[in-house]
Design a protein around this motif. Structure first.
Motif, PDB file in Angstrom:
ATOM      1  N   LEU A 314      -3.125  -4.778  -8.641  1.00  0.00           N
ATOM      2  CA  LEU A 314      -3.852  -3.738  -9.359  1.00  0.00           C
ATOM      3  C   LEU A 314      -2.969  -2.583  -9.810  1.00  0.00           C
ATOM      4  O   LEU A 314      -3.463  -1.629 -10.425  1.00  0.00           O
ATOM      5  CB  LEU A 314      -4.979  -3.200  -8.470  1.00  0.00           C
ATOM      6  CG  LEU A 314      -6.010  -4.242  -8.002  1.00  0.00           C
ATOM      7  CD1 LEU A 314      -7.049  -3.593  -7.102  1.00  0.00           C
ATOM      8  CD2 LEU A 314      -6.670  -4.912  -9.196  1.00  0.00           C
ATOM      9  N   ASN A 315      -1.670  -2.657  -9.514  1.00  0.00           N
ATOM     10  CA  ASN A 315      -0.728  -1.608  -9.912  1.00  0.00           C
ATOM     11  C   ASN A 315      -1.198  -0.235  -9.424  1.00  0.00           C
ATOM     12  O   ASN A 315      -1.249   0.743 -10.178  1.00  0.00           O
ATOM     13  CB  ASN A 315      -0.550  -1.605 -11.433  1.00  0.00           C
ATOM     14  CG  ASN A 315       0.680  -0.820 -11.877  1.00  0.00           C
ATOM     15  OD1 ASN A 315       1.652  -0.691 -11.129  1.00  0.00           O
ATOM     16  ND2 ASN A 315       0.628  -0.266 -13.073  1.00  0.00           N
ATOM     17  N   LEU A 316      -1.518  -0.167  -8.134  1.00  0.00           N
ATOM     18  CA  LEU A 316      -2.020   1.079  -7.556  1.00  0.00           C
ATOM     19  C   LEU A 316      -0.914   2.111  -7.415  1.00  0.00           C
ATOM     20  O   LEU A 316       0.273   1.780  -7.351  1.00  0.00           O
ATOM     21  CB  LEU A 316      -2.636   0.783  -6.181  1.00  0.00           C
ATOM     22  CG  LEU A 316      -3.812  -0.207  -6.157  1.00  0.00           C
ATOM     23  CD1 LEU A 316      -4.298  -0.407  -4.731  1.00  0.00           C
ATOM     24  CD2 LEU A 316      -4.947   0.270  -7.059  1.00  0.00           C
ATOM     25  N   ASP A 317      -1.312   3.380  -7.356  1.00  0.00           N
ATOM     26  CA  ASP A 317      -0.347   4.472  -7.206  1.00  0.00           C
ATOM     27  C   ASP A 317       0.395   4.347  -5.879  1.00  0.00           C
ATOM     28  O   ASP A 317      -0.228   4.241  -4.813  1.00  0.00           O
ATOM     29  CB  ASP A 317      -1.088   5.814  -7.262  1.00  0.00           C
ATOM     30  CG  ASP A 317      -0.145   6.987  -7.070  1.00  0.00           C
ATOM     31  OD1 ASP A 317       0.572   7.331  -8.020  1.00  0.00           O
ATOM     32  OD2 ASP A 317      -0.115   7.526  -5.942  1.00  0.00           O
ATOM     33  N   ALA A 318       1.718   4.351  -5.962  1.00  0.00           N
ATOM     34  CA  ALA A 318       2.540   4.078  -4.784  1.00  0.00           C
ATOM     35  C   ALA A 318       2.344   5.115  -3.692  1.00  0.00           C
ATOM     36  O   ALA A 318       2.198   4.777  -2.507  1.00  0.00           O
ATOM     37  CB  ALA A 318       4.014   3.985  -5.181  1.00  0.00           C
ATOM     38  N   ALA A 319       2.375   6.386  -4.051  1.00  0.00           N
ATOM     39  CA  ALA A 319       2.243   7.443  -3.041  1.00  0.00           C
ATOM     40  C   ALA A 319       0.881   7.378  -2.359  1.00  0.00           C
ATOM     41  O   ALA A 319       0.776   7.562  -1.137  1.00  0.00           O
ATOM     42  CB  ALA A 319       2.461   8.813  -3.683  1.00  0.00           C
ATOM     43  N   ALA A 320      -0.167   7.108  -3.133  1.00  0.00           N
ATOM     44  CA  ALA A 320      -1.510   7.014  -2.555  1.00  0.00           C
ATOM     45  C   ALA A 320      -1.621   5.827  -1.612  1.00  0.00           C
ATOM     46  O   ALA A 320      -2.229   5.925  -0.534  1.00  0.00           O
ATOM     47  CB  ALA A 320      -2.544   6.902  -3.673  1.00  0.00           C
ATOM     48  N   VAL A 321      -1.016   4.700  -1.998  1.00  0.00           N
ATOM     49  CA  VAL A 321      -1.040   3.523  -1.135  1.00  0.00           C
ATOM     50  C   VAL A 321      -0.289   3.810   0.166  1.00  0.00           C
ATOM     51  O   VAL A 321      -0.745   3.447   1.261  1.00  0.00           O
ATOM     52  CB  VAL A 321      -0.439   2.296  -1.851  1.00  0.00           C
ATOM     53  CG1 VAL A 321      -0.227   1.139  -0.885  1.00  0.00           C
ATOM     54  CG2 VAL A 321      -1.334   1.871  -3.004  1.00  0.00           C
ATOM     55  N   ALA A 322       0.870   4.457   0.069  1.00  0.00           N
ATOM     56  CA  ALA A 322       1.647   4.790   1.265  1.00  0.00           C
ATOM     57  C   ALA A 322       0.837   5.687   2.193  1.00  0.00           C
ATOM     58  O   ALA A 322       0.857   5.514   3.421  1.00  0.00           O
ATOM     59  CB  ALA A 322       2.950   5.466   0.866  1.00  0.00           C
ATOM     60  N   PHE A 323       0.108   6.658   1.615  1.00  0.00           N
ATOM     61  CA  PHE A 323      -0.719   7.557   2.426  1.00  0.00           C
ATOM     62  C   PHE A 323      -1.817   6.762   3.135  1.00  0.00           C
ATOM     63  O   PHE A 323      -2.095   6.981   4.320  1.00  0.00           O
ATOM     64  CB  PHE A 323      -1.329   8.633   1.536  1.00  0.00           C
ATOM     65  CG  PHE A 323      -1.928   9.773   2.293  1.00  0.00           C
ATOM     66  CD1 PHE A 323      -1.170  10.895   2.602  1.00  0.00           C
ATOM     67  CD2 PHE A 323      -3.245   9.732   2.725  1.00  0.00           C
ATOM     68  CE1 PHE A 323      -1.726  11.956   3.312  1.00  0.00           C
ATOM     69  CE2 PHE A 323      -3.803  10.774   3.440  1.00  0.00           C
ATOM     70  CZ  PHE A 323      -3.038  11.894   3.733  1.00  0.00           C
ATOM     71  N   GLN A 324      -2.444   5.817   2.433  1.00  0.00           N
ATOM     72  CA  GLN A 324      -3.485   4.987   3.040  1.00  0.00           C
ATOM     73  C   GLN A 324      -2.918   4.116   4.163  1.00  0.00           C
ATOM     74  O   GLN A 324      -3.554   3.955   5.211  1.00  0.00           O
ATOM     75  CB  GLN A 324      -4.131   4.096   1.976  1.00  0.00           C
ATOM     76  CG  GLN A 324      -5.053   4.821   1.019  1.00  0.00           C
ATOM     77  CD  GLN A 324      -5.654   3.855   0.006  1.00  0.00           C
ATOM     78  OE1 GLN A 324      -5.142   3.682  -1.097  1.00  0.00           O
ATOM     79  NE2 GLN A 324      -6.741   3.228   0.387  1.00  0.00           N
ATOM     80  N   ILE A 325      -1.752   3.548   3.936  1.00  0.00           N
ATOM     81  CA  ILE A 325      -1.121   2.747   4.987  1.00  0.00           C
ATOM     82  C   ILE A 325      -0.891   3.597   6.224  1.00  0.00           C
ATOM     83  O   ILE A 325      -1.144   3.166   7.358  1.00  0.00           O
ATOM     84  CB  ILE A 325       0.197   2.137   4.472  1.00  0.00           C
ATOM     85  CG1 ILE A 325      -0.088   1.015   3.470  1.00  0.00           C
ATOM     86  CG2 ILE A 325       1.047   1.611   5.634  1.00  0.00           C
ATOM     87  CD1 ILE A 325       1.150   0.461   2.787  1.00  0.00           C
ATOM     88  N   GLY A 326      -0.419   4.824   6.018  1.00  0.00           N
ATOM     89  CA  GLY A 326      -0.211   5.725   7.145  1.00  0.00           C
ATOM     90  C   GLY A 326      -1.503   6.019   7.886  1.00  0.00           C
ATOM     91  O   GLY A 326      -1.531   6.053   9.131  1.00  0.00           O
ATOM     92  N   GLY A 327      -2.592   6.205   7.128  1.00  0.00           N
ATOM     93  CA  GLY A 327      -3.874   6.469   7.766  1.00  0.00           C
ATOM     94  C   GLY A 327      -4.352   5.303   8.623  1.00  0.00           C
ATOM     95  O   GLY A 327      -4.906   5.492   9.718  1.00  0.00           O
ATOM     96  N   LEU A 328      -4.118   4.090   8.135  1.00  0.00           N
ATOM     97  CA  LEU A 328      -4.505   2.909   8.905  1.00  0.00           C
ATOM     98  C   LEU A 328      -3.630   2.752  10.148  1.00  0.00           C
ATOM     99  O   LEU A 328      -4.124   2.409  11.230  1.00  0.00           O
ATOM    100  CB  LEU A 328      -4.406   1.670   8.023  1.00  0.00           C
ATOM    101  CG  LEU A 328      -5.436   1.594   6.876  1.00  0.00           C
ATOM    102  CD1 LEU A 328      -5.057   0.512   5.874  1.00  0.00           C
ATOM    103  CD2 LEU A 328      -6.830   1.323   7.444  1.00  0.00           C
TER     104      LEU A 328
END
Length: 336
Positions: A314-328
């Motif tokens: 889906l070509n998601l925003d990299a910084a947002a994905v990294a933040f979500q990974i951190g939250g998980l």
């Protein structure tokens, strides 16, 4: 293709098996090199080819030791030895073939074509030119299209004299059972962490120990896979993921820093490395959990894997994905 005598780690058994057969003059015509991609099968095949084409069975050493200094060895290094054939993916079509002929970058075909096998078979109608035998390397055999596989099978069923086939296979189950049955299998298991570290240091001696340690965890026993991410500051990514998993990152500092590392197009390769690494990092962290955090940790690991897969498609925003990974990952932290 450049034959190599470079050292690899952890594959002494297949090396000894092939050498014993060669030295006993009982070299089977077909060998299947089976194991995960990036494990060292290609380097092994090239080193084996150099030894088989430039050494005698009377040479009783314990390791491949191709003579690349002699005239035949120099031809191998120049990819001009008439008795060594390296079959791999060719250009995608005629247009891409013209690019290849002009020395330009070109797109690869998805499979090894039957025309490549037929061209090889025409060469096999004559005896070896310089060496006592010829070596044919397929990299990788599980990329053979159906007609190409059937054509190769004919050569394996009625092998030309003094010809050795080395079939690299990342997924041996994709091969025709009849091809597998006509080859002796050399297994290449995942390397230990110690062997991985040694292999990575040999390939990239300039990398600091912390980076090597992160690449060992990322590669999961396959140095070729790990080296794709060398130089991307994996040690820093590992440190941030560890901080989050250990302490929960209540102020979001580590998550923001992780996002900054992968933000914008210039850091796309590092973002790809994070997407590969984060699910494996989470899996390793939950392996030893025994308390009531385990069900939530498993769910977090599954969500991280799903997010990593979606991010590419889906070509998601990299910084947002990294933040979500951190939250998980923060769910894995001990209760405060």
């Amino acid at each position: 293709m450049t034959p190599s005598t470079a050292q690899w780690q952890g594959h002494a058994e297949p090396e000894a098996t092939l050498l014993r057969a060669f030295q006993a003059r009982r070299l089977h015509h077909g060998w299947l090199l089976a194991g995960p991609e990036g494990i060292g099968k290609r380097s092994f095949a090239l080193a084996a080819a150099a030894h088989l084409l430039t050494r005698s069975p009377h040479d009783q050493g314990d390791h491949f030791n191709g003579n690349l200094e002699g005239p035949e060895g120099r031809l191998l290094v120049q990819d001009k030895h008439p008795d060594c054939h390296y079959i791999t993916l060719g250009p995608q079509n005629d247009k891409e073939a013209r690019k290849a002929e002009d020395g330009k970058p070109y797109d690869l075909a998805r499979n090894i074509k039957v025309d490549q096998i037929r061209a090889l078979q025409r060469r096999l109608t004559v005896r070896p030119s310089l060496a006592d035998r010829r070596v044919i390397i397929f990299d990788s055999a599980d990329l053979l299209e159906r007609n190409a596989a059937n054509a190769l099978l004919k050569s394996l069923e009625e092998p030309p004299a003094d010809t050795v086939f080395l079939l690299i296979a990342h997924n041996p189950g994709r091969l025709l059972p009849t091809i597998r049955s006509r080859c002796l299998v050399l297994d290449f298991p995942a390397l230990s962490d110690t062997d991985m570290a040694d292999a990575l240091r040999a390939a990239r001696p300039e990398l600091p120990d912390a980076e090597i340690a992160a690449l060992v965890r990322l590669g999961q026993g396959a140095p070729g896979q790990a080296l794709k991410f060398a130089g991307l500051d994996m040690a820093r990514i590992d440190a941030l993921l560890t901080e989050i998993a250990d302490h929960g990152d209540p102020g979001h500092r580590a998550r923001i820093a992780l996002g900054a590392l992968v933000a914008n197009k210039a850091n796309r390769d590092r973002f790809q490395a994070l997407l590969h690494y984060a699910p494996r990092f989470a899996a390793r962290r939950i392996r030893n959990l025994r308390d009531d955090r385990l069900p939530g940790a498993i769910a977090a690991w599954q969500e991280i894997g799903a997010l990593a897969s979606r991010a590419v498609v889906l070509n998601l925003d990299a910084a947002a994905v990294a933040f979500q990974i951190g939250g998980l990952l923060a769910r894995l932290a001990p209760p405060r």
